[in-house]
Design an enzyme around this catalytic site. Structure first.
Site, mmCIF file in Angstrom:
data_model
loop_
_atom_site.group_PDB
_atom_site.id
_atom_site.type_symbol
_atom_site.label_atom_id
_atom_site.label_comp_id
_atom_site.label_asym_id
_atom_site.label_seq_id
_atom_site.Cartn_x
_atom_site.Cartn_y
_atom_site.Cartn_z
ATOM 1 N N LYS A 1 0.836 -1.158 -0.023
ATOM 2 C CA LYS A 1 -0.073 0.145 0.039
ATOM 3 C C LYS A 1 0.932 1.256 0.076
ATOM 4 C CE LYS A 1 -3.767 0.061 -0.455
ATOM 5 N NZ LYS A 1 -4.986 -0.124 -1.285
HETATM 6 N N1 PMP Z 1 -2.945 -7.294 1.415
HETATM 7 C C1 PMP Z 1 -3.060 -6.309 2.392
HETATM 8 C C2 PMP Z 1 -2.293 -6.966 3.646
HETATM 9 C C3 PMP Z 1 -3.798 -5.239 2.525
HETATM 10 O O1 PMP Z 1 -3.786 -4.138 3.318
HETATM 11 C C4 PMP Z 1 -4.389 -4.623 1.074
HETATM 12 C C5 PMP Z 1 -5.033 -3.390 1.321
HETATM 13 N N2 PMP Z 1 -5.873 -3.108 1.893
HETATM 14 C C6 PMP Z 1 -4.292 -5.447 0.089
HETATM 15 C C7 PMP Z 1 -3.604 -6.888 0.056
HETATM 16 C C8 PMP Z 1 -5.029 -5.272 -1.017
HETATM 17 O O2 PMP Z 1 -4.531 -4.357 -1.952
HETATM 18 P P1 PMP Z 1 -5.400 -3.480 -2.670
HETATM 19 O O3 PMP Z 1 -6.000 -2.546 -2.084
HETATM 20 O O4 PMP Z 1 -4.440 -2.964 -3.781
HETATM 21 O O5 PMP Z 1 -6.498 -4.230 -3.496
#
Ligand code: PMP
Length: 331
Positions: free
Chosen positions: A43
């Site tokens: 992120k």
């Molecule tokens: N894995 C973790 C640990 C996250 O915190 C997030 C984001 N909330 C994601 C995956 C998913 O990423 P995205 O928001 O780009 O879909």
């Protein structure tokens, strides 16, 4: 190379070939080591993309506060960059996330607001609470990672090309879970533009509605998951690219993979990353012996959840055990 600012070391992460699973499947499985970002997760890329676009457009000015609703990692990403650039951060989180994230955010100097977990339709949901706080405070910028498409553009411009060129342009499949959809949306858009034949697969935890959306066209779900930061019951502006297929991964398979990677590959990865790798492994088993090259995202570190995933009491309470990763997959 010496860098002057923390935001200059976001991205350009190594791609790690996961040796044990590649040998078990006769495919090549690669994980993008996003846990090596300065804030410790994938992120950081979205946070940097959102902040820099807001600065360019004039929505974020010196002396402003950045407000965001998050499961934690976006808050940590925003706060690391904000600390160095001199912005204040107000971070709204549900109160059931890992203690490590709250502790990290406090150390970064944010104003932390926690809310009870609730459905999106409830006005107290962390998303609506962050929006409300941003509208009430003077000089506040709401990052809005779910609908702000600077999020997926960061992945379209950085994560996607990095994966493609690190793999010498030979990519057969990309597998990812979705929180906002920024990672999957941005990477898949880039990869499909390079080669329409690259298979894009969504990996969804139990309790998320996207698996049924891809399979049946309706956002419905059952069950629940201990994974954090992924799984969603609505479509976002960042999740707009078509995926070719979807799989559901149980917490049991996720936790077995998390421990397998620690023991066999020396990789300490978080719950969403372990879920991603399980789904990549499942794709490899379906294509056993084919030599296919599969990429996925190692979103963050197991150490961000150690009070949960390395705590035998917690695992027992959730009915999870550490099992050997099988050479055939189960759901
Ligand atoms: N894995 C973790 C640990 C996250 O915190 C997030 C984001 N909330 C994601 C995956 C998913 O990423 P995205 O928001 O780009 O879909």
């Amino acid at each position: 190379m010496i860098k002057g600012y923390v935001h200059q070391v976001v991205g350009k992460t190594p791609l790690i070939k996961i040796k044990s699973l590649s040998e078990m499947t006769g495919c090549e499985i690669f994980g993008k080591a996003e846990f090596l970002n300065p804030g410790g997760s994938v992120k950081d890329r979205a946070a940097l993309g959102i902040i820099e676009e807001a600065e360019r457009s004039g929505k974020l000015k010196p002396g402003f506060s950045i407000v965001e609703g998050t499961a934690g990692n976006t808050g940590i990403g925003l706060a690391t960059i904000a600390a160095q650039k001199g912005y204040k951060c107000i971070i709204v989180m549900p109160n059931n996330q890992s203690q490590e994230k709250y502790d990290t955010l406090r150390a970064l100097g944010v104003e932390l607001v926690t809310v009870a977990p609730c459905p999106f339709a409830n006005e107290n949901h962390f998303y609506h609470t962050a929006k409300r706080i941003a509208s009430e405070r003077p000089n506040a910028f709401w990052a809005n990672q779910f609908e702000n498409t600077a999020n997926y553009r960061a992945h379209y411009e950085t994560t996607g090309p990095e994966i493609f060129y690190q793999m010498d342009r030979k990519v057969n499949a990309f597998v990812s879970s979705v929180g906002t959809g920024g990672t999957l949306g941005g990477v898949s858009k880039f990869l499909k533009e390079c080669d329409k034949g690259i298979h894009i697969r969504l990996a969804d935890p139990m309790g998320s509605g996207l698996y049924n959306y891809v399979k049946l066209g309706e956002i419905t779900s059952s069950g629940s998951s201990i994974t954090e930061g992924i799984g969603i019951m609505r479509l976002t502006a960042n999740f707009k690219e078509a995926v070719d297929d979807a799989v559901q991964v149980s917490d049991q398979n996720m936790i077995s993979m998390l421990y397998h990677l620690a023991e066999h590959d020396g990789l300490l990865i978080g719950t969403s990353a372990a879920l991603n790798v399980y789904a990549a492994y499942q794709y490899a088993l379906e294509n056993k012996g084919s030599g296919k090259r599969i990429a996925t995202i190692l979103c963050d570190s197991a150490l961000r959840y150690q009070s949960k995933v390395f705590n035998p009491e917690f695992l027992k309470e959730k009915g999870l055990t550490v099992q050997k990763v099988a050479h055939t997959f189960s759901t």
